[in-house]
Motif scaffolding. Sequence first.
Motif, short mmCIF file in Angstrom:
data_model
loop_
_atom_site.label_atom_id
_atom_site.label_comp_id
_atom_site.label_asym_id
_atom_site.label_seq_id
_atom_site.Cartn_x
_atom_site.Cartn_y
_atom_site.Cartn_z
N ASN A 47 0.85 -1.21 0.00
CA ASN A 47 0.00 0.00 0.00
C ASN A 47 0.88 1.25 0.00
N ARG A 103 -4.40 0.70 7.97
CA ARG A 103 -4.96 -0.61 7.68
C ARG A 103 -5.76 -1.13 8.86
N GLY A 124 -8.43 7.75 2.45
CA GLY A 124 -8.06 6.46 1.89
C GLY A 124 -7.76 5.38 2.90
N SER A 126 -7.33 1.91 4.38
CA SER A 126 -7.22 0.64 3.66
C SER A 126 -8.13 -0.39 4.31
N ARG A 144 -12.28 3.46 -2.06
CA ARG A 144 -12.40 2.07 -2.48
C ARG A 144 -13.79 1.56 -2.12
N SER A 251 -10.22 -8.30 -0.66
CA SER A 251 -9.14 -7.49 -1.22
C SER A 251 -8.11 -7.03 -0.20
N ASN A 252 -8.42 -7.15 1.08
CA ASN A 252 -7.38 -6.83 2.06
C ASN A 252 -6.18 -7.75 1.89
N GLN A 273 -11.11 -7.90 -5.81
CA GLN A 273 -10.26 -6.75 -6.11
C GLN A 273 -11.12 -5.48 -6.16
N VAL A 274 -10.51 -4.35 -5.82
CA VAL A 274 -11.26 -3.08 -5.84
C VAL A 274 -10.64 -2.06 -6.78
N PHE A 275 -9.69 -2.51 -7.61
CA PHE A 275 -9.12 -1.67 -8.65
C PHE A 275 -8.91 -2.51 -9.90
N ALA A 304 -2.40 -4.19 -4.15
CA ALA A 304 -2.25 -3.40 -2.93
C ALA A 304 -1.53 -2.09 -3.21
N GLU A 307 -4.02 0.37 -4.67
CA GLU A 307 -4.88 1.00 -3.67
C GLU A 307 -4.19 2.22 -3.07
#
Length: 374
Positions: A47, A103, A124, A126, A144, A251-252, A273-275, A304, A307
């Motif tokens: 990240n 995080r 942002g 995480s 996200r 996605s973490n 996934q988030v991207f 990661a 993100e």
Amino acid sequence: MTNTRSRILTTLGLTAALLLCAPASAQVRIGQPSGFTGSVAAGVKENTDGAKLYFDAVNARGGVNGQKIELLSVDDRFDPKVTVEVARELITQQKVIALFLNRGTPHAQALLPLLAEYQVPLVGPSTGAMVLHEPVNPWVFNVRATYQREAAKAIEHLASIGITRIAVLQTDDSFGADSAAGAQKGFDQVGQKPLLLIKFPREKPDFAPLAKEIAAAQAQAVMVIGSAGNTANAVKALRAAGSRAQVVTLSNNASAGFIQLLGEHARGVIVTQVFPNERRIASPLIKEARELAKAKGLDSVSPAMMEGYAAAKVLVEGLRRAGPSPTPRTLRDALENISNFDIGGLTVSYSSTNHTGLDFADLSIIDGSGRFRR
């Protein structure tokens, strides 16, 4: 109290020195309390590497409104109590104007009273925790999708390929409860119920008996909701118990470090996934990040990293709009007025009633070469 204060200040000094080589002329300070050690360390590093790709590029061009950005990254040891301690020091002693990219769901929740007390934005985080999206917190700006959206999408996918015996293995904390609620939405959508719903402690769980229970129930798939280290250990326990169930996680755990933790058991694990696909150069966001990574001698970027990269782009846009002398309040107001900001094929918008930012969600699978495939 004195010992605690001394320990935090030492952590600040050492972590900032070891994890980050910030430019000496930095004028805008951003604080990042996150788990640089512990079960999430691999993902947190990625990240941060992604965020630094963008910050370094901005600083090389002279910074934002003539001011360079300094990221103070501090290890909270993935402990919510420590998160609050070091964040308070970042705000009161290091004078950061925002917290960034921390995080963990319990950790972000623990920060909420601090954000309100000092009126400092968190940009942002995480985590895809719903509590950071609804109700809208005036000081939190997500970049996200939610875990609930990811979990529901994964369950719906499993059902679409004929899988009906799905177990859920979740960490017993707010992250686990939130993500499991999303999984339940997926079950409701496809008219199913979880085969098993098993909780495990976040600290030092014993997966062997849980894996045996899942294997005995003949689960066809298992959604594992947990940190990278715990999820990897759960997968290993499942395989040792003889279970060949399809494993899916959130996605973490979308990091190269997670794949390394899985080792020989990585192939076939589904990760939400988030991207966009980190190898899809048709995506302007991915192409931009890959070019900056290549210039730094890196072979590729990971999910990661993307993100962190996306979060950094949003933060920098907020700083640009906040003007030459940004404060926590002017940064917050500038972020809330962002509308249809194109970060590279994806647009981010905020308002007083919506601080979600992005709602993109996708699925990937780890292939035999240890890469995420879409």
